[in-house]
Design a protein around this motif. Structure first.
Motif, PDB file in Angstrom:
ATOM      1  N   PRO A   1       0.836  -1.199   0.000  1.00 45.08           N
ATOM      2  CA  PRO A   1       0.000   0.000   0.000  1.00 45.08           C
ATOM      3  C   PRO A   1       0.874   1.254   0.000  1.00 45.08           C
ATOM      4  CG  PRO A   1       0.036  -0.982   2.189  1.00 45.08           C
ATOM      5  CD  PRO A   1       0.749  -1.938   1.279  1.00 45.08           C
ATOM      6  N   ILE A   2       0.754   2.064  -1.029  1.00 42.44           N
ATOM      7  CA  ILE A   2       1.615   3.236  -1.188  1.00 42.44           C
ATOM      8  C   ILE A   2       0.852   4.492  -0.774  1.00 42.44           C
ATOM      9  CG2 ILE A   2       3.001   4.590  -2.803  1.00 42.44           C
ATOM     10  CD1 ILE A   2       4.032   1.748  -2.290  1.00 42.44           C
ATOM     11  N   VAL A   3       1.511   5.327   0.036  1.00 43.36           N
ATOM     12  CA  VAL A   3       0.899   6.554   0.534  1.00 43.36           C
ATOM     13  C   VAL A   3       1.738   7.746   0.094  1.00 43.36           C
ATOM     14  CG1 VAL A   3       0.216   7.870   2.580  1.00 43.36           C
ATOM     15  CG2 VAL A   3      -0.079   5.374   2.541  1.00 43.36           C
ATOM     16  N   ARG A   4       1.082   8.704  -0.546  1.00 45.05           N
ATOM     17  CA  ARG A   4       1.746   9.952  -0.914  1.00 45.05           C
ATOM     18  C   ARG A   4       1.537  10.948   0.222  1.00 45.05           C
ATOM     19  NH1 ARG A   4      -0.016  10.326  -5.435  1.00 45.05           N
ATOM     20  NH2 ARG A   4       1.812   9.975  -6.744  1.00 45.05           N
ATOM     21  N   SER A   5       2.632  11.520   0.724  1.00 44.91           N
ATOM     22  CA  SER A   5       2.576  12.419   1.867  1.00 44.91           C
ATOM     23  C   SER A   5       2.925  13.837   1.460  1.00 44.91           C
ATOM     24  CB  SER A   5       3.549  11.943   2.958  1.00 44.91           C
ATOM     25  OG  SER A   5       3.342  10.589   3.280  1.00 44.91           O
ATOM     26  N   GLU A   6       2.686  14.746   2.384  1.00 43.42           N
ATOM     27  CA  GLU A   6       3.167  16.109   2.192  1.00 43.42           C
ATOM     28  C   GLU A   6       4.693  16.096   2.250  1.00 43.42           C
ATOM     29  OE1 GLU A   6       1.451  18.857   1.463  1.00 43.42           O
ATOM     30  OE2 GLU A   6      -0.286  17.520   1.289  1.00 43.42           O
ATOM     31  N   PRO A   7       5.351  17.057   1.601  1.00 42.35           N
ATOM     32  CA  PRO A   7       6.814  17.100   1.642  1.00 42.35           C
ATOM     33  C   PRO A   7       7.331  17.026   3.068  1.00 42.35           C
ATOM     34  CG  PRO A   7       5.980  18.722   0.104  1.00 42.35           C
ATOM     35  CD  PRO A   7       4.779  18.161   0.819  1.00 42.35           C
ATOM     36  N   SER A   8       8.390  16.268   3.251  1.00 42.57           N
ATOM     37  CA  SER A   8       8.946  16.045   4.578  1.00 42.57           C
ATOM     38  C   SER A   8      10.175  16.919   4.802  1.00 42.57           C
ATOM     39  CB  SER A   8       9.326  14.575   4.738  1.00 42.57           C
ATOM     40  OG  SER A   8      10.075  14.367   5.909  1.00 42.57           O
ATOM     41  N   SER A   9      10.357  17.335   6.050  1.00 43.87           N
ATOM     42  CA  SER A   9      11.578  18.073   6.394  1.00 43.87           C
ATOM     43  C   SER A   9      12.773  17.151   6.343  1.00 43.87           C
ATOM     44  CB  SER A   9      11.459  18.667   7.803  1.00 43.87           C
ATOM     45  OG  SER A   9      11.230  17.634   8.759  1.00 43.87           O
ATOM     46  N   ASP A  10      12.471  15.846   6.243  1.00 40.32           N
ATOM     47  CA  ASP A  10      13.510  14.814   6.167  1.00 40.32           C
ATOM     48  C   ASP A  10      13.720  14.371   4.724  1.00 40.32           C
ATOM     49  OD1 ASP A  10      15.380  13.004   7.233  1.00 40.32           O
ATOM     50  OD2 ASP A  10      13.913  11.384   7.181  1.00 40.32           O
ATOM     51  N   ALA A  11      13.478  15.292   3.770  1.00 39.64           N
ATOM     52  CA  ALA A  11      13.530  14.931   2.359  1.00 39.64           C
ATOM     53  C   ALA A  11      14.923  14.579   1.889  1.00 39.64           C
ATOM     54  CB  ALA A  11      12.976  16.072   1.507  1.00 39.64           C
ATOM     55  N   SER A  12      15.949  15.047   2.592  1.00 33.45           N
ATOM     56  CA  SER A  12      17.317  14.691   2.215  1.00 33.45           C
ATOM     57  C   SER A  12      17.864  13.682   3.206  1.00 33.45           C
ATOM     58  CB  SER A  12      18.209  15.938   2.168  1.00 33.45           C
ATOM     59  OG  SER A  12      18.264  16.527   3.442  1.00 33.45           O
ATOM     60  N   ASP A  13      19.055  13.205   2.970  1.00 39.74           N
ATOM     61  CA  ASP A  13      19.618  12.183   3.837  1.00 39.74           C
ATOM     62  C   ASP A  13      20.014  12.766   5.179  1.00 39.74           C
ATOM     63  OD1 ASP A  13      22.955  12.428   3.760  1.00 39.74           O
ATOM     64  OD2 ASP A  13      21.827  13.514   2.245  1.00 39.74           O
ATOM     65  N   ARG A  14      20.319  11.883   6.104  1.00 39.57           N
ATOM     66  CA  ARG A  14      20.638  12.311   7.464  1.00 39.57           C
ATOM     67  C   ARG A  14      22.130  12.461   7.686  1.00 39.57           C
ATOM     68  NH1 ARG A  14      16.477   8.058  10.301  1.00 39.57           N
ATOM     69  NH2 ARG A  14      14.560   9.103   9.704  1.00 39.57           N
ATOM     70  N   THR A  15      22.888  12.403   6.668  1.00 37.67           N
ATOM     71  CA  THR A  15      24.322  12.563   6.776  1.00 37.67           C
ATOM     72  C   THR A  15      24.729  13.884   6.155  1.00 37.67           C
ATOM     73  OG1 THR A  15      24.696  11.435   4.675  1.00 37.67           O
ATOM     74  CG2 THR A  15      24.681  10.082   6.647  1.00 37.67           C
ATOM     75  N   THR A  16      25.910  14.298   6.483  1.00 38.72           N
ATOM     76  CA  THR A  16      26.458  15.513   5.884  1.00 38.72           C
ATOM     77  C   THR A  16      27.644  15.120   5.034  1.00 38.72           C
ATOM     78  OG1 THR A  16      27.873  15.895   7.809  1.00 38.72           O
ATOM     79  CG2 THR A  16      25.710  16.955   7.810  1.00 38.72           C
ATOM     80  N   GLU A  17      27.825  15.799   3.937  1.00 40.83           N
ATOM     81  CA  GLU A  17      28.924  15.490   3.045  1.00 40.83           C
ATOM     82  C   GLU A  17      29.345  16.765   2.332  1.00 40.83           C
ATOM     83  OE1 GLU A  17      25.526  16.040   1.127  1.00 40.83           O
ATOM     84  OE2 GLU A  17      25.735  14.264   2.383  1.00 40.83           O
ATOM     85  N   SER A  18      30.618  16.849   2.001  1.00 41.24           N
ATOM     86  CA  SER A  18      31.138  18.011   1.295  1.00 41.24           C
ATOM     87  C   SER A  18      31.250  17.694  -0.180  1.00 41.24           C
ATOM     88  CB  SER A  18      32.519  18.376   1.855  1.00 41.24           C
ATOM     89  OG  SER A  18      33.448  17.342   1.582  1.00 41.24           O
ATOM     90  N   ASP A  19      31.469  18.730  -0.978  1.00 38.62           N
ATOM     91  CA  ASP A  19      31.692  18.509  -2.402  1.00 38.62           C
ATOM     92  C   ASP A  19      32.924  17.653  -2.619  1.00 38.62           C
ATOM     93  OD1 ASP A  19      29.470  19.955  -3.086  1.00 38.62           O
ATOM     94  OD2 ASP A  19      30.557  21.828  -3.388  1.00 38.62           O
TER      95      ASP A  19
END
Length: 306
Positions: free
Chosen positions: A274-292
């Motif tokens: 069952p697939i649910v479409r949600s409102e955009p999440s504040s967690d839309a990006s990954d939980r890690t940080t990375e540099s260029d």
């Protein structure tokens, strides 16, 4: 390499003007979980499918890209899919996508194996299962890096010793070559005949077997309809029209069957998710940080250069 740049920037636009892009959009296809193999040729997948008697339906799919970046831009770029989460071992997404999914798990940042120079398929599978448990009602995309080099299967093609040393000497005065990355060396060595074609493809097939040994069990564990496909294939000297130039590797914008015809394999399934479409999440990006710099380092390790 200069050859790749010529193919991407000269041949590609000409082909596009003549034929357009006849590829299919993966997000419009019917699936609950999409397992993407990076650089997987349809013909080699067919060989493994037959040899291992894999259970499921195998057909072809026409990719909209001949490289990972082009595939991502064509299928995901400029759009937002709040019904989908993305687990990826491919660093290209950080450069070409911007919040396309409800959540992106960048395994290429913190699941990277320094020893192997890639995210191992087993580690990516673990990340995928964890993300599924956290987002059970979302479509799931899992982007493996295999069978893309480096080769980590039973046959490992090492291009770091005599072959690489010899190629370095040849490449110093060769403007058609790029001295960065073992991946470039492997394909350049193949083009020059420094590596036997049969040995190269044995390593490639074993790399595909290595990732399928993980992807098939993952498809069995995930609920819903799972599809195993590829972002693009790989060329091994096939000719591209209208220029009489053999193609190696997977330059962007080029339209030939070895690059654009990819497998579309559907293992057996008994239920749909069952697939649910949600409102955009504040967690839309990954939980890690990375540099260029991290992105660049990972891409160089995979043989790409700026």
């Amino acid at each position: 390499m200069r050859r790749q740049m010529v193919l991407s920037s000269v041949l590609g636009p000409i082909q596009k003007r003549i034929h357009g892009n006849d590829g299919e959009y993966v997000m419009d296809a019917d699936w609950d979980n999409l397992l993407i193999l990076d650089g997987c040729r349809y013909d080699v997948f067919t060989q493994i499918h037959a040899k291992q008697s894999l259970e499921g339906e195998l057909t072809t799919f026409q990719s909209r890209g001949s490289s990972s970046a082009e595939f991502m831009i064509e299928n995901f770029g400029g759009r937002t899919y709040n019904d989908t989460v993305y687990v990826t071992a491919n660093p290209h997404e950080k450069r070409v996508l911007d919040g396309s999914f409800y959540h992106t798990d960048r395994a290429w940042v913190d699941a990277w194996s320094e020893e192997d120079g890639i995210v191992l398929p087993e580690d990516l599978s673990k990340r995928a299962r964890s993300v599924h448990e956290e987002y059970p009602n979302k479509r799931l995309i899992v982007h493996f890096m295999q069978p893309h080099v480096p080769f980590i299967g039973e046959t490992q093609l090492t291009v770091n010793s005599r072959v690489t040393s010899g190629l370095r000497e040849m490449m110093r005065d060769d403007a058609d070559s790029d001295p960065d990355g073992d991946f470039e060396f492997a394909w350049e060595a193949l083009r020059r005949g420094e590596i036997e074609e049969g040995v190269f493809w044995e390593a490639y097939r074993d790399n595909l077997i290595r990732v399928l040994d993980t992807a098939i069990p993952l498809s069995e564990k995930l609920p819903g309809k799972t599809v195993i496909t590829a972002d693009h294939g790989n060329a091994i000297g096939e000719w591209a029209t209208p220029f009489p130039m053999p193609v190696y590797f997977h330059p962007s914008n080029v339209r030939i069957p070895s690059l654009n015809t990819v497998p579309w394999f559907v293992p057996p399934y008994t239920e749909r998710k069952p697939i649910v479409r949600s409102e955009p999440s504040s967690d839309a990006s990954d939980r890690t940080t990375e540099s260029d710099d991290t992105v660049t380092e990972r891409l160089v390790a995979l043989g790409y250069t700026d």
